[in-house]
Design a protein around this motif. Structure first.
Motif, PDB file in Angstrom:
ATOM      1  N   PRO A  74      -8.760   6.712  -7.584  1.00 17.90           N
ATOM      2  CA  PRO A  74      -9.000   5.711  -6.872  1.00 17.90           C
ATOM      3  C   PRO A  74      -8.731   4.240  -7.651  1.00 17.90           C
ATOM      4  CG  PRO A  74     -10.715   7.235  -6.365  1.00 17.90           C
ATOM      5  CD  PRO A  74      -9.998   7.874  -7.439  1.00 17.90           C
ATOM      6  N   ALA A  75      -9.219   4.634  -8.944  1.00 15.09           N
ATOM      7  CA  ALA A  75      -9.017   3.270  -9.851  1.00 15.09           C
ATOM      8  C   ALA A  75      -7.670   2.865  -9.850  1.00 15.09           C
ATOM      9  CB  ALA A  75      -9.643   3.706 -11.139  1.00 15.09           C
ATOM     10  N   GLU A  76      -6.795   3.623 -10.242  1.00 13.40           N
ATOM     11  CA  GLU A  76      -5.231   3.394 -10.142  1.00 13.40           C
ATOM     12  C   GLU A  76      -4.935   2.706  -8.619  1.00 13.40           C
ATOM     13  OE1 GLU A  76      -2.993   6.729 -11.092  1.00 13.40           O
ATOM     14  OE2 GLU A  76      -3.649   7.106 -13.317  1.00 13.40           O
ATOM     15  N   LEU A  77      -5.322   3.167  -7.861  1.00 11.60           N
ATOM     16  CA  LEU A  77      -5.039   2.485  -6.544  1.00 11.60           C
ATOM     17  C   LEU A  77      -5.533   0.986  -6.354  1.00 11.60           C
ATOM     18  CD1 LEU A  77      -4.147   2.622  -3.476  1.00 11.60           C
ATOM     19  CD2 LEU A  77      -6.329   3.586  -2.867  1.00 11.60           C
ATOM     20  N   VAL A  78      -6.844   1.000  -6.941  1.00 14.93           N
ATOM     21  CA  VAL A  78      -7.373  -0.439  -6.695  1.00 14.93           C
ATOM     22  C   VAL A  78      -6.549  -1.408  -7.838  1.00 14.93           C
ATOM     23  CG1 VAL A  78      -9.318  -1.880  -7.083  1.00 14.93           C
ATOM     24  CG2 VAL A  78      -9.436   0.397  -5.918  1.00 14.93           C
ATOM     25  N   ASP A  79      -6.216  -0.887  -9.093  1.00 20.41           N
ATOM     26  CA  ASP A  79      -5.461  -1.576  -9.896  1.00 20.41           C
ATOM     27  C   ASP A  79      -3.922  -2.230  -9.267  1.00 20.41           C
ATOM     28  OD1 ASP A  79      -7.598  -1.531 -11.745  1.00 20.41           O
ATOM     29  OD2 ASP A  79      -6.680   0.057 -12.916  1.00 20.41           O
ATOM     30  N   ASP A  80      -3.449  -1.117  -8.517  1.00 18.54           N
ATOM     31  CA  ASP A  80      -2.202  -1.499  -7.928  1.00 18.54           C
ATOM     32  C   ASP A  80      -2.363  -2.533  -7.023  1.00 18.54           C
ATOM     33  OD1 ASP A  80       0.594  -0.980  -8.094  1.00 18.54           O
ATOM     34  OD2 ASP A  80       0.321   0.197  -6.064  1.00 18.54           O
ATOM     35  N   LEU A  81      -3.276  -2.292  -6.101  1.00 19.24           N
ATOM     36  CA  LEU A  81      -3.475  -3.053  -5.054  1.00 19.24           C
ATOM     37  C   LEU A  81      -3.762  -4.524  -5.404  1.00 19.24           C
ATOM     38  CD1 LEU A  81      -5.511  -0.844  -2.554  1.00 19.24           C
ATOM     39  CD2 LEU A  81      -3.368  -1.791  -2.179  1.00 19.24           C
ATOM     40  N   VAL A  82      -4.456  -4.595  -6.396  1.00 18.12           N
ATOM     41  CA  VAL A  82      -4.919  -5.982  -7.314  1.00 18.12           C
ATOM     42  C   VAL A  82      -3.575  -6.709  -7.644  1.00 18.12           C
ATOM     43  CG1 VAL A  82      -5.981  -7.213  -9.181  1.00 18.12           C
ATOM     44  CG2 VAL A  82      -7.344  -5.631  -7.760  1.00 18.12           C
ATOM     45  N   ARG A  84      -0.382  -5.951  -6.695  1.00 16.96           N
ATOM     46  CA  ARG A  84       0.397  -6.298  -5.608  1.00 16.96           C
ATOM     47  C   ARG A  84      -0.228  -7.881  -4.900  1.00 16.96           C
ATOM     48  NH1 ARG A  84       1.348  -0.738  -2.277  1.00 16.96           N
ATOM     49  NH2 ARG A  84       1.941   0.445  -3.996  1.00 16.96           N
ATOM     50  N   THR A  85      -1.449  -7.740  -4.687  1.00 13.92           N
ATOM     51  CA  THR A  85      -2.151  -8.889  -4.048  1.00 13.92           C
ATOM     52  C   THR A  85      -1.906 -10.404  -4.767  1.00 13.92           C
ATOM     53  OG1 THR A  85      -3.760  -7.465  -3.204  1.00 13.92           O
ATOM     54  CG2 THR A  85      -4.301  -9.792  -3.170  1.00 13.92           C
ATOM     55  N   ARG A  86      -2.109 -10.178  -5.978  1.00  8.99           N
ATOM     56  CA  ARG A  86      -1.916 -11.333  -6.964  1.00  8.99           C
ATOM     57  C   ARG A  86      -0.309 -11.665  -6.827  1.00  8.99           C
ATOM     58  NH1 ARG A  86      -5.310  -9.290 -12.347  1.00  8.99           N
ATOM     59  NH2 ARG A  86      -7.216 -10.298 -11.530  1.00  8.99           N
ATOM     60  N   GLU A  87       0.627 -10.901  -6.989  1.00 13.37           N
ATOM     61  CA  GLU A  87       1.895 -11.327  -6.806  1.00 13.37           C
ATOM     62  C   GLU A  87       2.235 -11.702  -5.459  1.00 13.37           C
ATOM     63  OE1 GLU A  87       4.039  -7.442  -7.317  1.00 13.37           O
ATOM     64  OE2 GLU A  87       3.797  -7.601  -9.298  1.00 13.37           O
ATOM     65  N   ARG A  88       1.696 -11.439  -4.254  1.00 19.39           N
ATOM     66  CA  ARG A  88       1.709 -11.904  -2.995  1.00 19.39           C
ATOM     67  C   ARG A  88       1.172 -13.286  -3.060  1.00 19.39           C
ATOM     68  NH1 ARG A  88      -0.147  -8.278  -0.426  1.00 19.39           N
ATOM     69  NH2 ARG A  88      -2.452  -8.986   0.049  1.00 19.39           N
ATOM     70  N   ILE A  89       0.107 -13.300  -3.623  1.00 18.94           N
ATOM     71  CA  ILE A  89      -0.701 -14.862  -3.516  1.00 18.94           C
ATOM     72  C   ILE A  89       0.143 -15.762  -4.155  1.00 18.94           C
ATOM     73  CG2 ILE A  89      -2.482 -15.979  -4.412  1.00 18.94           C
ATOM     74  CD1 ILE A  89      -4.288 -13.618  -3.849  1.00 18.94           C
ATOM     75  N   ALA A  90       0.990 -15.275  -5.274  1.00 24.53           N
ATOM     76  CA  ALA A  90       1.990 -16.278  -6.168  1.00 24.53           C
ATOM     77  C   ALA A  90       2.938 -16.614  -5.388  1.00 24.53           C
ATOM     78  CB  ALA A  90       2.063 -15.342  -7.494  1.00 24.53           C
ATOM     79  N   ALA A  91       3.588 -15.692  -4.782  1.00 21.28           N
ATOM     80  CA  ALA A  91       4.851 -15.806  -3.854  1.00 21.28           C
ATOM     81  C   ALA A  91       4.182 -17.049  -2.622  1.00 21.28           C
ATOM     82  CB  ALA A  91       5.306 -14.492  -3.351  1.00 21.28           C
ATOM     83  N   GLU A  92       3.208 -16.774  -1.983  1.00 21.65           N
ATOM     84  CA  GLU A  92       2.740 -17.623  -1.005  1.00 21.65           C
ATOM     85  C   GLU A  92       2.453 -18.919  -1.639  1.00 21.65           C
ATOM     86  OE1 GLU A  92       2.760 -17.020   2.059  1.00 21.65           O
ATOM     87  OE2 GLU A  92       3.861 -14.953   2.079  1.00 21.65           O
TER      88      GLU A  92
END
Length: 334
Positions: A74-82, A84-92
């Motif tokens: 799960p730790a890897e999953l959460v890190d990956d989601l973080v 992706r979310t940062r990339e999406r926020i930066a793009a938006e």
């Protein structure tokens, strides 16, 4: 529990439950005598697990892997989601800023919108030549808002493109000065240096407040650009930074010239000479720095400078003594 009951209780539509089943995410525990799907309590818990992971932005195929792989971490999953979310926020955020710039330009029609978009794309290009052509076109009544110009100036690493952008910004009026001043608080020293350079060109001998603030910058190059500009404008606050430049050997010739300019007032000349002499007397000042400080005394008028040069002509450091002797000859000749 039948599919309709599950849909009502879980908030997941019957259609979505069937979709989960088609992907292998969910398998009803059994069937009724009439062939209807029947879900157990364990099935209901899995549905809630699926929805929880979906709420984190995880695609359904990865949800399946997370639930079915015993070795899933799960730790890897959460890190990956973080990430992706940062990339999406930066793009938006970038998109929002671009839309804001377009709105600020108050385009009259789609042609104006397309023109602004094209300029913004060119200014964001990785090709310096393309960025420079875009910068030069800004003098041809291209409706680009000052916020976009300031951002381009602060982010431009190429000196030729940066010069063109600063020229375009200077033509836009004083609206960008406050935004450039905000750039002096940027975390990156190179951004603060670009802000100082642009402020110097925009003010052109006028407002000095932002440049005075830059004298306290932790970066030597930022302080130096501000000090040289202020020295040329006769601002005495620049003296300590200019003397530091002489000691450090960073644009020391320009710094000495600026000190000479500031020494036109007798009181200022005495203060500058005293500052130079103080550093010459410190044991921590190296030989090369002492030679530069001695040279800086050459164009500082007044008794303090002359007396210091006379003493330095007998200095233990032969290079310092010869420099002071030569300067004294020139001063006496005049």
């Amino acid at each position: 529990m039948l599919i309709g009951d599950v849909a009502r209780r879980s908030g997941v539509s019957a259609r979505m439950l069937r979709h989960y089943e088609s992907l292998g995410l969910l398998r009803p525990t059994g069937r009724t005598g009439a062939g209807y799907r029947e879900y157990s309590g364990e099935d209901i818990r899995r549905i809630f697990h699926i929805e929880s992971l979906r709420s984190l932005g995880l695609p359904l195929r990865e949800v399946k892997r997370a639930l079915d792989d015993p070795g899933f971490r799960p730790a890897e999953l959460v890190d990956d989601l973080v990430r992706r979310t940062r990339e999406r926020i930066a793009a938006e955020t970038e998109l929002l800023a671009r839309l804001g710039r377009i709105a600020a330009a108050e385009p009259a029609g789609w042609e104006d919108v397309l023109q602004i978009v094209a300029i913004l794309q060119d200014l964001g290009s990785e090709n310096a030549g393309r960025r420079q052509r875009a910068a030069l076109s800004l003098g041809e009544e291209v409706p680009l808002p000052v916020e976009a110009l300031v951002e381009a100036v602060l982010n431009e690493p190429d000196p030729n493109v940066a010069g063109a952008l600063r020229w375009a910004l200077a033509q836009s009026g004083e609206g960008g000065l406050a935004l450039l001043a905000e750039g002096l608080a940027a975390p990156a020293a190179e951004v603060r240096e670009r802000a100082v350079r642009a402020i110097v060109e925009m003010t052109d001998g006028g407002a000095t407040a932002p440049l005075r603030d830059a004298l306290a910058d932790p970066d030597r190059a930022v302080r130096g650009h501000a000090a040289l500009a202020l020295g040329a404008r006769g601002v005495a606050d620049a003296v300590p930074a200019l003397i530091d430049m002489v000691v450090e050997g960073a644009n020391d010739t320009d710094a000495a010239d600026a000190l000479s300019t500031l020494s036109s007032d007798p009181a200022s000349a005495e203060r500058i000479a005293a500052g130079l002499v103080d550093l010459l007397a410190r044991a921590s000042t190296g030989s090369a720095a002492r030679r530069r400080l001695t040279q800086a005394l050459a164009d500082i008028p007044g008794e303090t400078a002359s007396r210091a040069l006379a003493e330095l002509s007998h200095d233990e450091d032969r290079a310092v003594a010869l420099t002071a002797t030569y300067i004294l000859k020139l001063r006496n000749a005049h």
